[in-house]
Design a protein around this motif. Structure first.
Motif, PDB file in Angstrom:
ATOM      1  N   ASP A  50       0.849  -1.193   0.000  1.00 56.14           N
ATOM      2  CA  ASP A  50       0.000   0.000   0.000  1.00 56.14           C
ATOM      3  C   ASP A  50       0.883   1.241   0.000  1.00 56.14           C
ATOM      4  N   PHE A  51       0.779   2.026  -1.060  1.00 57.01           N
ATOM      5  CA  PHE A  51       1.593   3.221  -1.222  1.00 57.01           C
ATOM      6  C   PHE A  51       0.770   4.465  -0.924  1.00 57.01           C
ATOM      7  N   VAL A  52       1.431   5.448  -0.321  1.00 63.82           N
ATOM      8  CA  VAL A  52       0.833   6.754  -0.037  1.00 63.82           C
ATOM      9  C   VAL A  52       1.829   7.803  -0.520  1.00 63.82           C
ATOM     10  N   VAL A  53       1.366   8.696  -1.387  1.00 66.85           N
ATOM     11  CA  VAL A  53       2.226   9.757  -1.910  1.00 66.85           C
ATOM     12  C   VAL A  53       1.661  11.095  -1.433  1.00 66.85           C
ATOM     13  N   PHE A  54       2.470  11.831  -0.702  1.00 68.20           N
ATOM     14  CA  PHE A  54       2.098  13.165  -0.220  1.00 68.20           C
ATOM     15  C   PHE A  54       2.663  14.180  -1.200  1.00 68.20           C
ATOM     16  N   GLU A  55       1.768  14.989  -1.780  1.00 70.37           N
ATOM     17  CA  GLU A  55       2.178  15.964  -2.787  1.00 70.37           C
ATOM     18  C   GLU A  55       1.722  17.363  -2.389  1.00 70.37           C
ATOM     19  N   GLN A  56       2.574  18.346  -2.681  1.00 70.94           N
ATOM     20  CA  GLN A  56       2.184  19.734  -2.445  1.00 70.94           C
ATOM     21  C   GLN A  56       2.776  20.596  -3.552  1.00 70.94           C
ATOM     22  N   TYR A  57       1.936  21.491  -4.051  1.00 73.54           N
ATOM     23  CA  TYR A  57       2.307  22.393  -5.144  1.00 73.54           C
ATOM     24  C   TYR A  57       2.033  23.829  -4.713  1.00 73.54           C
ATOM     25  N   GLN A  58       2.735  24.767  -5.340  1.00 68.73           N
ATOM     26  CA  GLN A  58       2.606  26.177  -4.953  1.00 68.73           C
ATOM     27  C   GLN A  58       1.168  26.669  -5.040  1.00 68.73           C
ATOM     28  N   ASP A  59       0.446  26.243  -6.071  1.00 71.10           N
ATOM     29  CA  ASP A  59      -0.926  26.716  -6.278  1.00 71.10           C
ATOM     30  C   ASP A  59      -1.601  25.825  -7.314  1.00 71.10           C
ATOM     31  N   ASP A  60      -2.847  26.168  -7.661  1.00 72.88           N
ATOM     32  CA  ASP A  60      -3.589  25.378  -8.644  1.00 72.88           C
ATOM     33  C   ASP A  60      -2.879  25.354  -9.994  1.00 72.88           C
ATOM     34  N   ALA A  61      -2.300  26.475 -10.393  1.00 76.00           N
ATOM     35  CA  ALA A  61      -1.603  26.541 -11.682  1.00 76.00           C
ATOM     36  C   ALA A  61      -0.410  25.584 -11.708  1.00 76.00           C
ATOM     37  N   ALA A  62       0.329  25.508 -10.615  1.00 77.49           N
ATOM     38  CA  ALA A  62       1.471  24.593 -10.543  1.00 77.49           C
ATOM     39  C   ALA A  62       0.996  23.144 -10.611  1.00 77.49           C
ATOM     40  N   PHE A  63      -0.126  22.838  -9.978  1.00 74.55           N
ATOM     41  CA  PHE A  63      -0.672  21.485 -10.043  1.00 74.55           C
ATOM     42  C   PHE A  63      -1.122  21.171 -11.464  1.00 74.55           C
ATOM     43  N   ASP A  64      -1.753  22.135 -12.130  1.00 72.18           N
ATOM     44  CA  ASP A  64      -2.163  21.934 -13.519  1.00 72.18           C
ATOM     45  C   ASP A  64      -0.954  21.678 -14.415  1.00 72.18           C
ATOM     46  N   ILE A  83      -1.099  -1.925 -10.447  1.00 69.68           N
ATOM     47  CA  ILE A  83      -1.816  -1.711  -9.186  1.00 69.68           C
ATOM     48  C   ILE A  83      -3.226  -2.281  -9.237  1.00 69.68           C
ATOM     49  N   VAL A  84      -3.789  -2.459  -8.067  1.00 70.37           N
ATOM     50  CA  VAL A  84      -5.154  -2.929  -7.913  1.00 70.37           C
ATOM     51  C   VAL A  84      -6.105  -1.778  -8.228  1.00 70.37           C
ATOM     52  N   GLY A  85      -7.169  -2.059  -8.945  1.00 66.65           N
ATOM     53  CA  GLY A  85      -8.165  -1.036  -9.240  1.00 66.65           C
ATOM     54  C   GLY A  85      -7.809  -0.191 -10.448  1.00 66.65           C
ATOM     55  N   GLU A  86      -8.529   0.892 -10.588  1.00 66.34           N
ATOM     56  CA  GLU A  86      -8.387   1.755 -11.757  1.00 66.34           C
ATOM     57  C   GLU A  86      -7.691   3.060 -11.405  1.00 66.34           C
ATOM     58  N   GLY A  87      -6.422   3.009 -11.163  1.00 68.32           N
ATOM     59  CA  GLY A  87      -5.656   4.216 -10.867  1.00 68.32           C
ATOM     60  C   GLY A  87      -5.605   4.530  -9.390  1.00 68.32           C
ATOM     61  N   SER A  88      -4.771   5.498  -9.088  1.00 69.15           N
ATOM     62  CA  SER A  88      -4.610   5.887  -7.690  1.00 69.15           C
ATOM     63  C   SER A  88      -5.812   6.708  -7.234  1.00 69.15           C
ATOM     64  N   GLN A  89      -6.072   6.659  -5.931  1.00 60.59           N
ATOM     65  CA  GLN A  89      -7.134   7.451  -5.316  1.00 60.59           C
ATOM     66  C   GLN A  89      -6.527   8.766  -4.853  1.00 60.59           C
ATOM     67  N   LEU A  90      -7.136   9.876  -5.233  1.00 59.48           N
ATOM     68  CA  LEU A  90      -6.631  11.188  -4.848  1.00 59.48           C
ATOM     69  C   LEU A  90      -7.523  11.787  -3.781  1.00 59.48           C
ATOM     70  N   ASP A  91      -6.904  12.258  -2.707  1.00 58.08           N
ATOM     71  CA  ASP A  91      -7.608  12.967  -1.635  1.00 58.08           C
ATOM     72  C   ASP A  91      -6.969  14.338  -1.504  1.00 58.08           C
ATOM     73  N   PHE A  92      -7.733  15.385  -1.853  1.00 61.87           N
ATOM     74  CA  PHE A  92      -7.234  16.752  -1.747  1.00 61.87           C
ATOM     75  C   PHE A  92      -7.471  17.253  -0.334  1.00 61.87           C
ATOM     76  N   LEU A  93      -6.475  17.925   0.216  1.00 58.62           N
ATOM     77  CA  LEU A  93      -6.510  18.374   1.606  1.00 58.62           C
ATOM     78  C   LEU A  93      -6.698  19.882   1.676  1.00 58.62           C
ATOM     79  N   ASN A  94      -7.374  20.322   2.726  1.00 57.20           N
ATOM     80  CA  ASN A  94      -7.524  21.749   2.996  1.00 57.20           C
ATOM     81  C   ASN A  94      -6.351  22.245   3.818  1.00 57.20           C
ATOM     82  N   ARG A  95      -6.239  23.534   3.897  1.00 52.93           N
ATOM     83  CA  ARG A  95      -5.181  24.139   4.716  1.00 52.93           C
ATOM     84  C   ARG A  95      -5.268  23.630   6.145  1.00 52.93           C
TER      85      ARG A  95
END
Length: 102
Positions: A50-64, A83-95
């Motif tokens: 089970d993999f967990v990737v923590f990602e952070q970008y400067q802003d929405d434009a950087a993520f795009d 991997i199992v299933g259809e792609g990774s599951q993304l959970d967006f976090l608030n401040r």
């Protein structure tokens, strides 16, 4: 405002080592993107498949820009076959919530 998310996925049986190598190689490329602040890869204590990737970008434009990175196309194509299933599951976090305990 920063864009923060966690991506999770599970390697198929016998594919853990290939997934780990693939993700770490991709992480090196992502960390060089101008708007990337953090890209850290973890496995869960309960299962190293089970993999967990923590990602952070400067802003929405950087993520795009990250999503538009051509390196993502072959990475996601291979990852999805490992991997199992259809792609990774993304959970967006608030401040972070700042509280004051008195």
């Amino acid at each position: 405002m920063t864009k923060t998310l966690i991506a999770t996925f599970t390697a198929r049986p016998g594919r853990r080592e290939r997934v780990a190598l693939l993700v770490e190689e991709f992480a090196e490329a992502v960390r060089k993107e101008p708007g990337n602040l953090v890209f850290e890869v973890f496995t869960r204590n309960a299962s190293d498949h089970d993999f967990v990737v923590f990602e952070q970008y400067q802003d929405d434009a950087a993520f795009d820009e990250h999503l538009a990175n051509p390196a993502g196309i072959p990475f996601n194509a291979e990852l999805n076959s490992l991997i199992v299933g259809e792609g990774s599951q993304l959970d967006f976090l608030n401040r972070p919530i700042r509280t004051s305990l008195r």
